[in-house]
Design an enzyme around this catalytic site. Structure first.
Site: not given
Length: 540
Positions: A28, A32, A36, A105, A207, A271, A333
């Site tokens: 980060d 926040d 990012d 992705d 994806d 995937e 993930h």
């Protein structure tokens, strides 16, 4: 070692090591609590130090974040929480300066329900994008058009009063299904890919590709046969024959490949999940007009890592001209941390070291998920802190994906472990501070150092990077296989259990040990491998 001619002509991606970045949780930069793009750019040297060939960045596109970026509202812009297009351009430039390829992705099966395409499509039955999504009339009694169920639970159809029809969503109701049968939709998606290719990306991870097309006749899925496997979602009660895996998907794939071939050295990996994944992965990568690679879920949800599991996975991809090139991941993930799934707590260090070396020795591309190089464990997120919509909807039967998406621990001496300057969006694991990058960086026995060593060996030996593979033993806890290319033969011996194992090589040639954790050679020539040990031997 000097490169051979065989190595020089290989495309960069064949045998590549790819590092997956989940941007919300990497670093980060603006305080926040959410990672990012500038945070990624600032830490690319860490990734480069691993020796990997490329990064894969999970979605950072404009999104309402109901599925954390996999619900795209604008394919061609960066969500403000992650930065700007300029930030992305800076990231690509810095990565390329470090000789890292950049893959991102592409979500081709669905969008967010606030995407402008869907806003227009739902406005009437006769607008220019009326057929860009999957719409269908209700049955006579007002119920959904068929029995299809969504991955996240419940019917895959939601009523929309604007059109007086149902729309299809294979995931969240806020992720309407694109009608990829429509050539205009295909053209729009290809233009999205072109947008990012023109910005310098080197490849795509596509994806949920086998969800891209449905059965236009909207036939009911048949019930799944009885099984001992626990069913936690309505989705589990069906054979998904008609809501996914349509035979026209490869035709669209060939259009994707035709576009990518207009650029130099572009890599694509799909995937592919589901009960028919092996067939579909091979179908999607067949020949030279389709994708370069595919990966499934052989390891991602396996309860135990066994020699039989490894053998079954690698033997699905024999060295034949018409068979594609596989990619492998032990973590990502969506899947729980492997060390927490596969190893007892007292053996996690030894297991993590063995696991990363095993991954580095497999034939195919390898994908390392952020934090895997540190041996991070799965975090148990309490219900009141859950962010994952699937886990919230199916609590407590579905393991939260949040537990693998926790922030990277960079520095144990800094507040919030160096991730940022405020409390991050998800909590750290209690043991993650002790695994921080700064602690492991200069420890030659750390998982981080062993990861660098494993990838270095993979790059040094052509046999490990893109050679063939032959399984010699895969029983009990002992896994032995050879990798071979251009006169090189690398023997890989792994003990996947807690009891010492012995192996007597058949070939009499003299072996040189190039990696050894927990192994030794007896005077009689037997190779002894301790608990979760690994020995890698070279014949030259």
């Amino acid at each position: 070692m000097a490169q051979t001619a065989h190595e020089i002509i290989q495309p960069w991606w064949r045998g590549a090591a790819i590092y997956q970045i989940y941007p919300r949780s990497f670093a980060d930069s603006n305080g926040d609590g959410i990672g990012d793009l500038p945070g990624i750019t600032q830490n690319l040297e860490h990734i480069s130090s691993l020796g990997v060939d490329a990064i894969w960045i999970s979605p950072f596109f404009t999104s309402p974040m109901k599925d954390f970026g996999y619900d795209v509202a604008d394919y061609c812009d960066v969500d403000p929480i992650f930065g700007t297009l300029d930030d992305f351009d800076n990231l690509v430039a810095r990565a390329h300066s470090l000789k890292l390829k950049v893959t991102i992705d592409q979500v081709f099966s669905h969008t967010s329900d606030i995407h402008s395409w869907f806003t227009q499509s739902r406005s009437s039955r006769d607008n220019d994008k009326a057929d860009w999504y999957v719409w269908a009339d209700a049955k006579a009694d007002g119920s959904p058009p068929n029995n299809w169920q969504s991955v996240f639970g419940g019917p895959a159809w939601t009523w929309d009063a604007r059109r007086g029809q149902y729309y299809l969503h294979n995931f969240l109701s806020s992720q309407p299904q694109l009608n990829v049968h429509n050539i205009e939709v295909q053209d729009a998606l290809l233009n999205v890919s072109k947008f990012w290719l023109d910005r310098g990306v080197d490849g795509f991870r596509i994806d949920a590709l086998n969800f891209a097309m449905h059965d236009p006749q909207l036939r009911d899925n048949p019930p799944a046969p009885p099984s001992n496997k626990k069913r936690t979602r309505s989705f589990d009660f069906q054979l998904r024959q008609f809501n996914q895996s349509h035979p026209d998907i490869p035709i669209f794939i060939e259009r994707i490949r035709a576009l990518l071939d207009q650029y130099d050295g572009i890599f694509t990996v799909a995937e592919v999940g589901g009960d028919d994944a092996e067939r579909e992965m091979k179908l999607f990568t067949h020949g030279d007009q389709r994708l370069n690679s595919a990966y499934g879920f052989n390891f991602l949800y396996a309860e135990k890592l066994t020699p039989a599991l490894v053998r079954e996975a690698v033997e699905q991809w024999p060295e034949e001209t018409h068979i594609g090139w596989p990619s492998w991941a032990f973590e990502n993930h969506d899947a729980p941390r492997a060390v927490s799934r596969w190893a007892a707590p007292q053996y996690r260090h030894e297991f993590a070291a063995m696991k990363i070396m095993l991954l580095a020795c497999l034939r195919g591309n390898i994908i390392i998920y952020q934090g895997e190089e540190l041996g991070l464990t799965q975090v148990d997120i309490p219900f009141d802190m859950l962010q994952d919509p699937e886990a919230i909807a199916n609590w407590p039967l579905t393991l939260s994906r949040d537990g693998v998406r926790t922030p990277m621990p960079w520095d144990d001496k800094r507040e919030f472990l160096g991730f940022g300057t405020v409390q991050p969006w998800l909590p750290f694991g209690d043991d993650h501070g002790a695994m921080a990058v700064n602690i492991q960086n200069n420890d030659e026995n750390s998982i981080l150092s062993l990861t660098r060593k494993a990838i270095r060996l993979r790059k040094e030996y052509a046999a490990l990077r893109h050679g063939g593979i032959k399984i010699l033993i895969a029983n009990d806890d002992l896994l032995v296989f050879e990798r071979h290319a251009e006169g090189q033969c690398i023997s890989c011996i792994f003990n996947l259990g807690m009891e010492t194992r012995h192996y007597m090589p058949v070939k009499p040639e003299k072996w040189q040990i190039i990696y050894n954790e927990g192994g030794n050679i007896s005077q009689a020539g037997s190779w002894q491998i301790g608990a979760y040990g690994a020995m890698i031997m070279s014949n030259i």
